[in-house]
Design a protein around this motif. Structure first.
Motif, mmCIF file in Angstrom:
data_model
loop_
_atom_site.group_PDB
_atom_site.id
_atom_site.type_symbol
_atom_site.label_atom_id
_atom_site.label_comp_id
_atom_site.label_asym_id
_atom_site.label_seq_id
_atom_site.Cartn_x
_atom_site.Cartn_y
_atom_site.Cartn_z
ATOM 1 N N ASP A 98 0.823 -1.213 0.000
ATOM 2 C CA ASP A 98 0.000 0.000 0.000
ATOM 3 C C ASP A 98 0.856 1.261 0.000
ATOM 4 O OD1 ASP A 98 -2.343 -1.458 -0.029
ATOM 5 O OD2 ASP A 98 -2.509 -1.498 2.159
ATOM 6 N N LYS A 99 1.953 1.250 0.738
ATOM 7 C CA LYS A 99 2.842 2.411 0.812
ATOM 8 C C LYS A 99 3.887 2.399 -0.302
ATOM 9 C CE LYS A 99 2.483 3.083 5.792
ATOM 10 N NZ LYS A 99 3.229 3.087 7.052
ATOM 11 N N GLY A 100 4.041 1.284 -0.986
ATOM 12 C CA GLY A 100 5.032 1.169 -2.056
ATOM 13 C C GLY A 100 6.455 1.063 -1.538
ATOM 14 N N THR A 101 6.608 0.525 -0.323
ATOM 15 C CA THR A 101 7.942 0.379 0.262
ATOM 16 C C THR A 101 8.322 -1.088 0.314
ATOM 17 O OG1 THR A 101 7.092 0.212 2.527
ATOM 18 C CG2 THR A 101 7.626 2.423 1.708
ATOM 19 N N GLY A 102 9.599 -1.323 0.443
ATOM 20 C CA GLY A 102 10.075 -2.681 0.629
ATOM 21 C C GLY A 102 11.382 -2.937 -0.081
ATOM 22 N N ARG A 103 12.367 -3.347 0.728
ATOM 23 C CA ARG A 103 13.675 -3.700 0.168
ATOM 24 C C ARG A 103 14.171 -4.921 0.916
ATOM 25 N NH1 ARG A 103 15.252 -0.798 -3.753
ATOM 26 N NH2 ARG A 103 17.391 -1.492 -3.733
ATOM 27 N N VAL A 104 14.879 -5.781 0.167
ATOM 28 C CA VAL A 104 15.487 -6.972 0.752
ATOM 29 C C VAL A 104 16.926 -7.076 0.280
ATOM 30 C CG1 VAL A 104 13.304 -8.240 0.910
ATOM 31 C CG2 VAL A 104 14.730 -8.504 -1.108
ATOM 32 N N THR A 105 17.703 -7.852 1.012
ATOM 33 C CA THR A 105 19.066 -8.162 0.592
ATOM 34 C C THR A 105 19.099 -9.629 0.197
ATOM 35 O OG1 THR A 105 19.996 -6.541 2.110
ATOM 36 C CG2 THR A 105 21.478 -8.229 1.299
ATOM 37 N N LEU A 106 19.550 -9.884 -1.006
ATOM 38 C CA LEU A 106 19.684 -11.250 -1.525
ATOM 39 C C LEU A 106 21.084 -11.396 -2.097
ATOM 40 C CD1 LEU A 106 18.410 -14.002 -2.333
ATOM 41 C CD2 LEU A 106 17.753 -12.921 -4.479
ATOM 42 N N ASN A 107 21.853 -12.284 -1.528
ATOM 43 C CA ASN A 107 23.240 -12.505 -1.958
ATOM 44 C C ASN A 107 24.053 -11.209 -1.941
ATOM 45 O OD1 ASN A 107 22.661 -15.223 -2.445
ATOM 46 N ND2 ASN A 107 22.071 -14.807 -4.562
ATOM 47 N N GLY A 108 23.821 -10.374 -0.937
ATOM 48 C CA GLY A 108 24.573 -9.137 -0.799
ATOM 49 C C GLY A 108 24.107 -8.011 -1.701
ATOM 50 N N VAL A 109 23.012 -8.211 -2.433
ATOM 51 C CA VAL A 109 22.492 -7.192 -3.347
ATOM 52 C C VAL A 109 21.134 -6.729 -2.834
ATOM 53 C CG1 VAL A 109 21.767 -6.723 -5.720
ATOM 54 C CG2 VAL A 109 23.684 -8.262 -5.292
ATOM 55 N N ASN A 110 20.927 -5.404 -2.822
ATOM 56 C CA ASN A 110 19.643 -4.833 -2.401
ATOM 57 C C ASN A 110 18.656 -4.878 -3.557
ATOM 58 O OD1 ASN A 110 20.650 -4.235 0.119
ATOM 59 N ND2 ASN A 110 21.168 -2.126 -0.401
ATOM 60 N N TRP A 111 17.459 -5.370 -3.276
ATOM 61 C CA TRP A 111 16.401 -5.468 -4.272
ATOM 62 C C TRP A 111 15.153 -4.768 -3.753
ATOM 63 C CZ3 TRP A 111 16.255 -8.508 -8.852
ATOM 64 C CH2 TRP A 111 17.364 -9.314 -9.081
ATOM 65 N N SER A 112 14.346 -4.228 -4.650
ATOM 66 C CA SER A 112 12.991 -3.812 -4.293
ATOM 67 C C SER A 112 12.191 -5.091 -4.130
ATOM 68 C CB SER A 112 12.355 -2.971 -5.403
ATOM 69 O OG SER A 112 13.015 -1.743 -5.522
ATOM 70 N N ALA A 113 11.218 -5.056 -3.221
ATOM 71 C CA ALA A 113 10.441 -6.269 -2.968
ATOM 72 C C ALA A 113 8.978 -5.930 -2.773
ATOM 73 C CB ALA A 113 10.979 -6.990 -1.745
ATOM 74 N N VAL A 114 8.130 -6.835 -3.195
ATOM 75 C CA VAL A 114 6.690 -6.729 -2.973
ATOM 76 C C VAL A 114 6.222 -8.047 -2.380
ATOM 77 C CG1 VAL A 114 6.257 -5.025 -4.788
ATOM 78 C CG2 VAL A 114 6.193 -7.448 -5.347
ATOM 79 N N PRO A 115 5.192 -7.983 -1.501
ATOM 80 C CA PRO A 115 4.720 -9.221 -0.884
ATOM 81 C C PRO A 115 3.865 -10.042 -1.849
ATOM 82 C CG PRO A 115 3.418 -7.378 -0.119
ATOM 83 C CD PRO A 115 4.502 -6.811 -0.992
ATOM 84 N N GLU A 116 3.911 -11.351 -1.690
ATOM 85 C CA GLU A 116 3.071 -12.222 -2.519
ATOM 86 C C GLU A 116 1.595 -11.954 -2.217
ATOM 87 O OE1 GLU A 116 3.315 -16.785 -3.991
ATOM 88 O OE2 GLU A 116 3.425 -16.495 -1.827
ATOM 89 N N ASN A 117 1.301 -11.797 -0.933
ATOM 90 C CA ASN A 117 -0.048 -11.432 -0.508
ATOM 91 C C ASN A 117 -0.088 -9.909 -0.429
ATOM 92 O OD1 ASN A 117 -2.448 -10.901 0.766
ATOM 93 N ND2 ASN A 117 -2.093 -12.286 2.489
ATOM 94 N N GLU A 118 -0.841 -9.262 -1.292
ATOM 95 C CA GLU A 118 -0.832 -7.806 -1.409
ATOM 96 C C GLU A 118 -1.197 -7.089 -0.106
ATOM 97 O OE1 GLU A 118 -3.212 -6.559 -4.701
ATOM 98 O OE2 GLU A 118 -2.127 -7.825 -6.119
ATOM 99 N N ASN A 119 -1.971 -7.723 0.759
ATOM 100 C CA ASN A 119 -2.411 -7.089 2.004
ATOM 101 C C ASN A 119 -1.416 -7.284 3.146
ATOM 102 O OD1 ASN A 119 -4.805 -6.350 0.694
ATOM 103 N ND2 ASN A 119 -5.755 -8.304 1.200
ATOM 104 N N GLU A 120 -0.392 -8.042 2.917
ATOM 105 C CA GLU A 120 0.553 -8.385 3.968
ATOM 106 C C GLU A 120 1.626 -7.307 4.128
ATOM 107 O OE1 GLU A 120 2.773 -12.470 5.330
ATOM 108 O OE2 GLU A 120 2.599 -12.051 3.192
ATOM 109 N N ILE A 121 1.975 -7.032 5.386
ATOM 110 C CA ILE A 121 3.078 -6.132 5.705
ATOM 111 C C ILE A 121 4.162 -6.983 6.346
ATOM 112 C CG2 ILE A 121 3.823 -4.165 7.089
ATOM 113 C CD1 ILE A 121 0.932 -3.111 6.885
ATOM 114 N N ILE A 122 5.371 -6.931 5.781
ATOM 115 C CA ILE A 122 6.475 -7.762 6.275
ATOM 116 C C ILE A 122 7.485 -6.838 6.948
ATOM 117 C CG2 ILE A 122 8.247 -9.450 5.672
ATOM 118 C CD1 ILE A 122 6.578 -10.074 3.131
ATOM 119 N N PRO A 123 7.712 -7.022 8.269
ATOM 120 C CA PRO A 123 8.609 -6.120 9.002
ATOM 121 C C PRO A 123 10.081 -6.344 8.673
ATOM 122 C CG PRO A 123 7.727 -7.808 10.470
ATOM 123 C CD PRO A 123 7.076 -8.017 9.128
ATOM 124 N N GLU A 124 10.861 -5.316 8.988
ATOM 125 C CA GLU A 124 12.313 -5.346 8.789
ATOM 126 C C GLU A 124 12.916 -6.485 9.611
ATOM 127 O OE1 GLU A 124 16.060 -2.334 9.557
ATOM 128 O OE2 GLU A 124 14.077 -1.482 9.199
#
Length: 144
Positions: A98-124
């Motif tokens: 909803d806020k359009g936020t989300g970043r993850v680290t995968l193999n040392g690289v930062n990626w933009s991320a979106v949840p599989e379930n659109e209503n889900e909020i995944i904490p840091e």
């Protein structure tokens, strides 16, 4: 038709094959070569030459088909994006569609991320599993 005609045909078919690189005319080049050799040693009529050309071209095609089929059935190598699917990543910015936020680290690289379930909020700090790579974004779901 004579030896010179078939020699020119061999050269033309070889050039066509080199230009296209699609295995389109290589059999005709081989058939032309066989016909050229036969014309050199025997006095063949035009119909005999055409028949020999057609038969030898078809035989070369039939002989090479198993090799072509084997080559087409080679194992598909996964792309880098496909290799990331199923891997674990760490959330470094809250993932909220909803806020359009989300970043993850995968193999040392930062990626933009979106949840599989659109209503889900995944904490840091959450460990997530990559479900799909969508260009520069990862579709992720929390690991349970």
């Amino acid at each position: 038709m004579n030896v010179l005609f078939w020699a020119i045909a061999v050269i033309a078919f070889v050039i066509a094959e080199v230009v296209t690189v699609q295995l389109v005319s290589i059999w005709f080049a081989a058939g032309s070569f066989i016909t050229m050799i036969a014309c050199y040693f025997y006095d063949l009529s035009t119909m005999e030459q055409l028949g020999l050309f057609i038969v030898s071209s078809v035989l070369f095609l039939l002989v090479s088909l198993p090799f072509i089929k084997r080559r087409k059935q080679q194992i598909k190598v996964a792309t880098n994006a496909e290799l990331d699917v199923g891997k674990h990543a760490t959330v470094i910015e809250v993932i909220d569609a909803d806020k359009g936020t989300g970043r993850v680290t995968l193999n040392g690289v930062n990626w933009s991320a979106v949840p599989e379930n659109e209503n889900e909020i995944i904490p840091e700090g959450t460990i997530v599993i990559v479900k799909k790579v969508m260009g520069a974004k990862l579709l992720v779901t929390p690991e349970n």
